[in-house]
Design a protein around this motif. Structure first.
Motif, PDB file in Angstrom:
ATOM      1  N   PRO A   1       8.643 -14.112  -7.904  1.00  0.00           N
ATOM      2  CA  PRO A   1       8.160 -15.331  -8.355  1.00  0.00           C
ATOM      3  C   PRO A   1       6.977 -15.917  -7.930  1.00  0.00           C
ATOM      4  O   PRO A   1       6.712 -17.095  -7.266  1.00  0.00           O
ATOM      5  N   THR A   2       5.852 -15.219  -7.773  1.00  0.00           N
ATOM      6  CA  THR A   2       4.583 -15.757  -7.145  1.00  0.00           C
ATOM      7  C   THR A   2       4.066 -16.982  -7.670  1.00  0.00           C
ATOM      8  O   THR A   2       3.977 -16.815  -8.969  1.00  0.00           O
TER       9      THR A   2
ATOM     10  N   LEU B   1      -1.320 -10.772  -9.528  1.00  0.00           N
ATOM     11  CA  LEU B   1      -0.255 -10.894 -10.690  1.00  0.00           C
ATOM     12  C   LEU B   1       0.047  -9.648 -11.370  1.00  0.00           C
ATOM     13  O   LEU B   1       1.110  -9.322 -11.773  1.00  0.00           O
ATOM     14  N   ASP B   2      -0.983  -8.885 -11.682  1.00  0.00           N
ATOM     15  CA  ASP B   2      -1.180  -7.775 -12.583  1.00  0.00           C
ATOM     16  C   ASP B   2      -0.423  -6.643 -11.962  1.00  0.00           C
ATOM     17  O   ASP B   2       0.689  -6.155 -12.561  1.00  0.00           O
TER      18      ASP B   2
ATOM     19  N   HIS C   1      -3.933 -12.152  -0.950  1.00  0.00           N
ATOM     20  CA  HIS C   1      -3.753 -11.641  -2.270  1.00  0.00           C
ATOM     21  C   HIS C   1      -3.973  -9.950  -2.419  1.00  0.00           C
ATOM     22  O   HIS C   1      -3.280  -9.362  -3.085  1.00  0.00           O
ATOM     23  N   ALA C   2      -4.913  -9.282  -1.497  1.00  0.00           N
ATOM     24  CA  ALA C   2      -4.986  -8.099  -1.384  1.00  0.00           C
ATOM     25  C   ALA C   2      -3.828  -7.436  -1.200  1.00  0.00           C
ATOM     26  O   ALA C   2      -3.385  -6.406  -1.426  1.00  0.00           O
ATOM     27  N   ASP C   3      -3.135  -7.999   0.033  1.00  0.00           N
ATOM     28  CA  ASP C   3      -2.018  -7.616   0.865  1.00  0.00           C
ATOM     29  C   ASP C   3      -1.005  -7.680  -0.197  1.00  0.00           C
ATOM     30  O   ASP C   3      -0.122  -6.479  -0.445  1.00  0.00           O
ATOM     31  N   GLY C   4      -0.941  -8.826  -1.150  1.00  0.00           N
ATOM     32  CA  GLY C   4       0.127  -8.817  -2.106  1.00  0.00           C
ATOM     33  C   GLY C   4       0.092  -7.603  -3.133  1.00  0.00           C
ATOM     34  O   GLY C   4       0.871  -7.113  -3.630  1.00  0.00           O
ATOM     35  N   LEU C   5      -1.127  -7.597  -3.557  1.00  0.00           N
ATOM     36  CA  LEU C   5      -1.488  -6.557  -4.523  1.00  0.00           C
ATOM     37  C   LEU C   5      -1.052  -5.138  -4.284  1.00  0.00           C
ATOM     38  O   LEU C   5      -0.571  -4.406  -4.885  1.00  0.00           O
ATOM     39  N   LYS C   6      -1.560  -4.776  -2.844  1.00  0.00           N
ATOM     40  CA  LYS C   6      -1.185  -3.409  -2.359  1.00  0.00           C
ATOM     41  C   LYS C   6       0.150  -3.113  -2.037  1.00  0.00           C
ATOM     42  O   LYS C   6       0.723  -1.905  -2.585  1.00  0.00           O
TER      43      LYS C   6
END
Length: 205
Positions: free
Chosen positions: A128-129, A117-118, A8-13
């Motif tokens: 569409p996570t 998500l933010d 999720h950190a990778d997705g956020l970045k």
């Protein structure tokens, strides 16, 4: 949970870089993407101190490139700090409650997932996570049985997913839906869960 933090950190970045530092974050109307990244970088750095029983309030740099690089360093430090046995005692900022490394691993997994998500909400084409039922249900449980008591909240609510029901006190409100939607609803993010009554006492910290 360690893997979830990385994913999720990778997705956020990824989303933050695609959106750019000045993009507004619809899920958090007062924030830009720069604000969001600075926040998660601070939280990860703060959790390093909690997990190692050396609590400090880190100060992220202010520049965009600098805070991205600093966050990368904090992520590595967090991975190391949380790599110890889950039952290892850790610092608890909540009076009257103890904490373990496993508690902070779980907390960081869900903190990072929600902020992913933010970051994705700042994109023109929001991906569409969706969270797996198992991960989302764990997030619901962590919110209701871990966070709320430590924040001194004791709401009366019944929360229902296809997999499980949680009942706190005498229910005056009900939240029902898929685990993914209920998880988002508890954290005040866009969702399709069904709400009956007033969930204000559950408002995310």
């Amino acid at each position: 949970m360690l893997e979830a933090i990385d994913v999720h950190a990778d997705g956020l970045k990824r989303a933050a870089l695609a959106a750019g530092p000045q993009a507004p974050v619809p899920n958090c109307p007062k924030w830009t993407v720069h604000d969001l990244v600075t926040h998660i970088a601070f939280v990860h750095g703060f959790a390093v101190g909690l997990a190692t029983n050396r609590p400090v309030r880190p100060t992220p740099p202010t520049g965009w490139d600098d805070v991205l690089g600093w966050w990368d360093g904090q992520r590595l430090a967090l991975r190391e700090a949380l790599g110890r046995a889950p039952e290892t005692p850790a610092f608890s900022p909540y009076p009257g409650f103890t904490a373990t490394v496993g508690d902070w691993t779980r907390r960081m997994a869900h903190e990072t997932a929600i902020h992913r998500l933010d970051a994705e909400s700042a994109l023109a084409d929001v991906p569409p996570t969706r969270f797996s039922p198992a991960f989302a249900a764990d997030g619901i449980d962590e919110f209701l049985t871990y966070l709320l008591p430590r924040l001194g909240r004791n709401p009366g609510v019944r929360v229902t997913t296809p997999e499980r029901t949680w009942t706190l006190g005498e229910p005056e409100a009900e939240l029902d839906g898929t685990a993914d939607d209920v998880y988002r609803a508890l954290w005040g993010r866009p969702h399709q869960a069904s709400i009956t009554g007033d969930l204000a006492p559950l408002a995310a910290p």
